[in-house]
Motif scaffolding. Structure first.
Motif, PDB file in Angstrom:
ATOM      1  N   ALA A 132      16.205  10.611   5.046  1.00 57.15           N
ATOM      2  CA  ALA A 132      14.955  10.915   4.341  1.00 57.15           C
ATOM      3  C   ALA A 132      14.220   9.648   3.953  1.00 57.15           C
ATOM      4  N   TRP A 133      14.970   8.620   3.518  1.00 50.55           N
ATOM      5  CA  TRP A 133      14.292   7.370   3.128  1.00 50.55           C
ATOM      6  C   TRP A 133      13.634   6.707   4.330  1.00 50.55           C
ATOM      7  N   ARG A 134      14.375   6.580   5.416  1.00 50.63           N
ATOM      8  CA  ARG A 134      13.828   5.886   6.588  1.00 50.63           C
ATOM      9  C   ARG A 134      12.616   6.618   7.150  1.00 50.63           C
ATOM     10  N   GLN A 135      12.705   7.937   7.226  1.00 48.03           N
ATOM     11  CA  GLN A 135      11.574   8.715   7.723  1.00 48.03           C
ATOM     12  C   GLN A 135      10.407   8.674   6.742  1.00 48.03           C
ATOM     13  N   GLY A 136      10.715   8.731   5.448  1.00 49.78           N
ATOM     14  CA  GLY A 136       9.646   8.644   4.459  1.00 49.78           C
ATOM     15  C   GLY A 136       8.918   7.321   4.527  1.00 49.78           C
ATOM     16  N   ASN A 137       9.662   6.235   4.667  1.00 56.67           N
ATOM     17  CA  ASN A 137       9.053   4.912   4.800  1.00 56.67           C
ATOM     18  C   ASN A 137       8.210   4.835   6.064  1.00 56.67           C
ATOM     19  N   ARG A 138       8.734   5.416   7.146  1.00 62.83           N
ATOM     20  CA  ARG A 138       8.010   5.365   8.431  1.00 62.83           C
ATOM     21  C   ARG A 138       6.650   6.046   8.320  1.00 62.83           C
ATOM     22  N   LEU A 152       8.998  13.299   1.718  1.00 56.23           N
ATOM     23  CA  LEU A 152      10.344  12.908   2.136  1.00 56.23           C
ATOM     24  C   LEU A 152      10.977  11.948   1.127  1.00 56.23           C
ATOM     25  N   LEU A 153      10.196  11.032   0.610  1.00 60.03           N
ATOM     26  CA  LEU A 153      10.718  10.065  -0.358  1.00 60.03           C
ATOM     27  C   LEU A 153      11.090  10.734  -1.678  1.00 60.03           C
ATOM     28  N   ARG A 154      10.530  11.899  -1.917  1.00 59.79           N
ATOM     29  CA  ARG A 154      10.855  12.642  -3.136  1.00 59.79           C
ATOM     30  C   ARG A 154      12.350  12.929  -3.227  1.00 59.79           C
ATOM     31  N   CYS A 155      12.994  13.131  -2.076  1.00 58.93           N
ATOM     32  CA  CYS A 155      14.428  13.438  -2.057  1.00 58.93           C
ATOM     33  C   CYS A 155      15.281  12.235  -1.679  1.00 58.93           C
TER      34      CYS A 155
END
Length: 311
Positions: free
Chosen positions: A147-153, A94-97
């Motif tokens: 995407a950032w918030r979910q990737g961090n989570r 997710l953080l990739r995008c």
């Protein structure tokens, strides 16, 4: 001959003539058909069996974006069920995008990169990089706005579950320090409280890259993470000696002011090797190269194809 016999004979002759005419007509009508379907020297005509049914065409190959969406959906199911390894993979993906600025900047300078004076091998390299950048932007075009918030989570979930690479990535700031636009978020405040302990736990799990982060953190405050960990000259020197032991290379001599720390640092390095890195057999040829997800897709040697969180 009476009249009845003459009538009977006339009728019989008429029937015979009609039958002969019909036979002659049938023979003449069949000849063209035989000539048309069976020319001289030709093999017998094929049977009139129905032609085989052509197989149905294969469905088109799934687009890369469709594959990534299906893969993320599968990882999400596993992560939500408590799979820390899947949570690490999903968080990184997710953080990739979450930040495509590197790909955008590379394409913005594509005209300059195609200068006539560029050596052929350099031009070929830049062409590959531009292709990667276009692929990244295409795959991330429909990424969710969170995407950032979910990737961090999910990365944090994996770190708290004890995944060594996730602990390292999260502590290093792969999510909250992605582009320095999240410094005023609750996620950043939570990271500040958790980063130091999680980096230490990654080190104690034998994750080699954590050694280098801790060595820098004990030496100075040159990064946000380093500023969260108290400087310690003995531990900083012990990290250098540990790396020397694992790579089977001689360490530089200590600075004169730290010479008195050498015995304690050497003992600490030996203890760390014994307790945390016994599975690493010297000489360590190469430390894992762990790039943040958005950079790995563009700059890693394999174009980011190697799955993250593979250890």
């Amino acid at each position: 001959m009476n009249a009845g016999i003459r009538v009977w004979l006339a009728g019989l002759i008429a029937v015979a003539v009609a039958l002969l005419g019909w036979q002659l007509w049938r023979g003449r009508g069949a000849e063209p058909a035989v000539a048309a379907t069976s020319p001289v020297g030709a093999p017998p005509a094929a049977s009139s069996a129905p032609a085989p049914i052509a197989p149905a065409p294969l469905p088109p190959a799934a687009a890369p974006t469709d594959y990534r969406q299906r893969r993320q959906a599968e990882l999400r199911l596993r992560a939500d069920a408590g799979d820390g390894h899947a949570a690490c993979q999903l968080g990184v993906d997710l953080l990739r995008c979450a930040d495509t600025s590197a790909a955008q900047q590379l394409l913005a300078s594509a005209e300059q990169n195609s200068a006539a004076g560029l050596a052929p091998e350099q031009r070929a390299y830049m062409t590959r990089m531009e292709d990667r950048a276009r692929r990244i932007l295409a795959e991330c075009r429909d990424a969710h706005s969170d995407a950032w918030r979910q990737g961090n989570r999910y990365l944090r979930q994996a770190a708290l579950a004890g995944e060594p690479e996730a602990m390292y990535r999260y502590a290093r700031g792969d999510s909250v320090l992605l582009d320095y636009s999240h410094l005023n978020t609750p996620e950043f405040d939570r990271w500040r409280a958790e980063a130091g302990p999680l980096l230490q736990l990654s080190f104690e799990a034998g994750y080699v890259p954590a050694m280098f982060e801790l060595m820098a953190a004990y030496s100075d405050d040159s990064s946000p993470l380093a500023g969260l960990i108290a400087n310690d000259a003995t531990k900083a020197r012990a990290m250098r000696l540990l790396i020397s032991r694992l790579t089977a290379k001689s360490a530089d001599a200590p600075a004169s002011r730290d010479a008195a720390l050498e015995p304690a640092a050497a003992a600490l390095a030996a203890q760390w090797q014994r307790e945390y890195f016994a599975a690493v057999k010297p000489p360590l040829q190469r430390a894992p190269r762990v790039l943040p997800a958005s950079f790995a897709a563009l700059y890693s040697e394999d174009g980011g194809e190697t799955p993250a969180c593979s250890q």
